[in-house]
Design an enzyme around this catalytic site. Structure first.
Site, PDB file in Angstrom:
ATOM      1  N   GLY A  97      -9.199  -0.591  -0.220  1.00 59.53           N
ATOM      2  CA  GLY A  97     -10.255   0.615  -0.012  1.00 59.53           C
ATOM      3  C   GLY A  97     -11.901   0.320  -1.108  1.00 59.53           C
ATOM      4  CB  SER A  98     -10.296  -1.470  -5.080  1.00 58.65           C
ATOM      5  OG  SER A  98      -9.706  -0.485  -5.296  1.00 58.65           O
ATOM      6  CG  ASP A 207      -7.920   9.378  -1.092  1.00 57.75           C
ATOM      7  OD1 ASP A 207      -7.362   7.784  -1.152  1.00 57.75           O
ATOM      8  OD2 ASP A 207      -8.275   9.779  -2.654  1.00 57.75           O
ATOM      9  CB  SER A 253      -8.178   2.568   0.963  1.00 58.24           C
ATOM     10  OG  SER A 253      -6.444   2.089   0.978  1.00 58.24           O
ATOM     11  CG  HIS A 258      -4.830   5.830   1.452  1.00 59.31           C
ATOM     12  ND1 HIS A 258      -6.243   5.990   1.076  1.00 59.31           N
ATOM     13  CD2 HIS A 258      -4.417   4.807   0.247  1.00 59.31           C
ATOM     14  CE1 HIS A 258      -6.318   6.014  -0.284  1.00 59.31           C
ATOM     15  NE2 HIS A 258      -5.047   4.883  -0.867  1.00 59.31           N
ATOM     16  CG  ASN A 327     -13.264 -15.075   1.812  1.00 60.35           C
ATOM     17  OD1 ASN A 327     -12.804 -14.078   2.694  1.00 60.35           O
ATOM     18  ND2 ASN A 327     -11.943 -16.168   1.905  1.00 60.35           N
TER      19      ASN A 327
HETATM   20  C1  LIG Z   1     -10.589   7.763  -3.451  1.00 58.37           C
HETATM   21  C2  LIG Z   1     -10.123   6.091  -3.736  1.00 58.37           C
HETATM   22  N1  LIG Z   1     -10.542   5.067  -3.686  1.00 58.37           N
HETATM   23  C3  LIG Z   1     -11.264   3.988  -3.314  1.00 58.37           C
HETATM   24  C4  LIG Z   1      -9.369   3.239  -3.317  1.00 58.37           C
HETATM   25  C5  LIG Z   1      -9.123   2.089  -3.907  1.00 58.37           C
HETATM   26  O1  LIG Z   1      -8.537   1.955  -2.460  1.00 58.37           O
HETATM   27  P1  LIG Z   1      -7.434   0.690  -2.415  1.00 58.37           P
HETATM   28  O2  LIG Z   1      -6.013   0.863  -3.415  1.00 58.37           O
HETATM   29  O3  LIG Z   1      -6.866   0.295  -0.919  1.00 58.37           O
HETATM   30  O4  LIG Z   1      -8.043  -0.894  -3.214  1.00 58.37           O
HETATM   31  C6  LIG Z   1      -8.659   4.846  -3.966  1.00 58.37           C
HETATM   32  C7  LIG Z   1      -6.950   4.211  -3.924  1.00 58.37           C
HETATM   33  O5  LIG Z   1      -5.976   5.475  -3.518  1.00 58.37           O
HETATM   34  C8  LIG Z   1      -8.727   5.928  -3.770  1.00 58.37           C
HETATM   35  O6  LIG Z   1      -8.161   7.474  -4.029  1.00 58.37           O
END
Ligand SMILES: Cc1ncc(COP(=O)(O)O)c(C=O)c1O
Length: 497
Positions: A97-98, A207, A253, A258, A327
């Site tokens: 998600g990041s 989320d 994510s 999730h 990547n």
């Molecule tokens: C609102 C939100 N955005 C982004 C992320 C990032 O997701 P990831 O952990 O897959 O990088 C999270 C992670 O829980 C999140 O709660």
């Protein structure tokens, strides 16, 4: 020979299923008859986690045996299935998600974006102070300035009243905010604001997969939305769509807590224009100009006929770069798992709602001690449900967690409650990074480069969420016995004061 190979694979997969049934019972859905029993006081109550059966394990092993590894047919199928579920133009799978957030924001910096809307160094992006750090980090990583807006304490979402004071003509280009804990933010106000000031909207839907937002038809039409998301219907006078299908781009994510998981993983959802897909894909795939999927050549039909930059005429398009990319692709094996999870999504969403309601009812007598959150636009909760202004916007939450605020008048704090629950192996979490402005990384940034961030007003709501907030799980791996145990322990904790 082929027959033997197929039989061999079938045997391996049958054994895989049997193995999974024997080993992973604790990961089955909470209402699954084959789940081992919960032993109060001994078994942990996780706040979230992977929920799967032998179907996911079989999909992973089958894809592993195929050993394509990089994104391939499973990835393409998952992308098409998620995009069609949300009713959007396209979805790109990424490794978290990041990463999805990083790609979403980077996409808007591309030289392929119209000059007056392109994000450049020093441009401002409105975001929220309370939440998860990687909703905000990509803004700074791209040389833009986050303008922090406060949160509403009842929903955990953006306090839309601060939007105007966060806006600077000629500087503000976008809004990037999350639907907090599976509660949609006030999309109507945010989208009207974006329309008025020609801003991009990135919905961090990490989320909130499966949440819906319902808008009076006239307002939705004015904002450019004429269709419901597939399979949804809110009657003649309303448009209903999933969150993640209203902004220009949205993100998901698939990390285990999730709504669905593939271990690590995420997605960039392309909502408003296919041009954004081409750019986002380029940022995901090394920054390249070429859009061939892995293992394919010459999709554009003129691989050796391009002349771009100062490269020689006919230079191989596969090695032409139009962005400073990354990547950030996942494996096809992850997509294979995700496809099985996607089939479970309707059931998962339902269970999250039921679990939230079960906790709310079980703790309803404790309103003297706790403020319980409300879906955006709801005015109250009672045993007969939420109350709404029936003619206005409504939300339907696919709850990521059950947020409560310990009232300042309570004889205990959120951290005392958190410690107590932790000792009982009852999983709980603070609202991620709390007020992100108080995090060491932000404090340091403010000290070293005070002009790199802006604050739109008082962050009272974000502080309350940080100092008084705590959330319990609603995930579909919870059994009724676990929920009863949580409720009973919280009741006893409060009584002990
Ligand atoms: C609102 C939100 N955005 C982004 C992320 C990032 O997701 P990831 O952990 O897959 O990088 C999270 C992670 O829980 C999140 O709660």
């Amino acid at each position: 020979m082929t027959q033997n190979i197929e039989q061999l694979k079938a045997q391996i997969l049958e054994l895989t299923r049997e193995y999974s049934r024997q080993v992973h019972g604790m990961n089955r859905p909470g209402n699954d008859a084959d789940r081992p029993p919960f032993i109060a006081g001994k078994s942990p109550v996780a706040y979230a986690g992977r929920v799967f059966t032998e179907d996911e394990v079989e999909a992973a092993v089958s894809s592993t045996l195929d050993f394509w590894l990089t994104l391939g047919k499973e990835g393409a199928a998952f992308e098409a299935e998620l995009a069609s579920l949300l009713g959007i133009k396209a979805t790109l799978l990424v490794n978290s998600g990041s990463s999805a957030n990083l790609i979403a924001l980077s996409t808007l910096t591309s030289p392929l974006i119209d000059a007056n809307r392109r994000l450049r160094t020093g441009d401002e992006v409105i975001t929220c102070a309370a939440g998860f750090p990687t909703t905000v980090a990509p803004i700074i990583q791209n040389g833009c300035i986050p303008v922090f807006v406060d949160s509403d304490v009842h929903t955990g979402n953006i306090n839309v009243e601060q939007l105007e004071s966060a806006f600077t003509e000629g500087q503000t280009k976008a809004i990037m905010i999350a639907h907090t804990l599976g509660n949609p933010f006030d999309l109507a106000t945010v989208l009207q604001f974006c329309k008025k000031h020609h801003l991009w909207l990135i919905e961090d839907n990490c989320d909130a997969l499966g949440c819906t937002y319902t808008m009076p038809k006239q307002l939705a039409n004015d904002l450019g939305f004429t269709k419901n998301s597939p399979g949804l219907d809110a009657g003649e006078d309303f448009i209903i769509r999933y969150t993640g299908s209203w902004g220009d781009i949205s993100t998901q994510s698939f990390y285990p807590p999730h709504h669905l998981t593939m271990g690590e993983g995420g997605a960039v959802n392309i909502v408003s224009s296919m041009k954004l897909k081409r750019i986002a894909e380029s940022f995901r795939d090394w920054g390249r100009d070429c859009w061939c999927p892995s293992g394919k050549d010459n999709t554009c039909g003129k691989r050796f006929d391009w002349q771009l930059g100062e490269l020689p005429d006919g230079y191989d398009h596969k090695y032409i770069y139009s962005h400073l990319g990354y990547n950030l692709k996942p494996l096809d094996i992850q997509a294979a798992i995700g496809r099985v999870q996607l089939k479970r999504l309707p059931e998962f969403i339902n269970t999250r709602k039921q679990n939230w309601e079960y906790l709310r009812r079980g703790l309803a007598n404790l309103e003297e001690f706790f403020d319980f959150s409300l879906p955006t636009h709801a005015t109250s909760w009672s045993l007969s449900g939420f109350t709404w202004d029936e003619s206005a916007c409504q939300t339907d939450c696919s709850w990521f967690g059950f947020l409560l605020l310990v009232k300042p008048t309570s004889p205990f704090t959120n951290s005392l409650l958190a410690r107590h629950l932790d000792n009982l192996k009852i999983g709980n979490r603070m609202l991620f990074g709390g007020n992100l402005l108080k995090q060491p990384v932000m404090v340091q940034l403010k000290q070293e480069s005070p002009d790199k961030i802006k604050i739109a007003g008082e962050m009272t709501g974000a502080d309350i969420l940080m100092n008084q907030g705590l959330f319990l799980g609603t995930y579909p791996g919870l059994t009724q016995a676990m929920l009863d145990y949580e409720i009973e322990q919280i009741q006893q904790f409060v009584k002990s004061y």
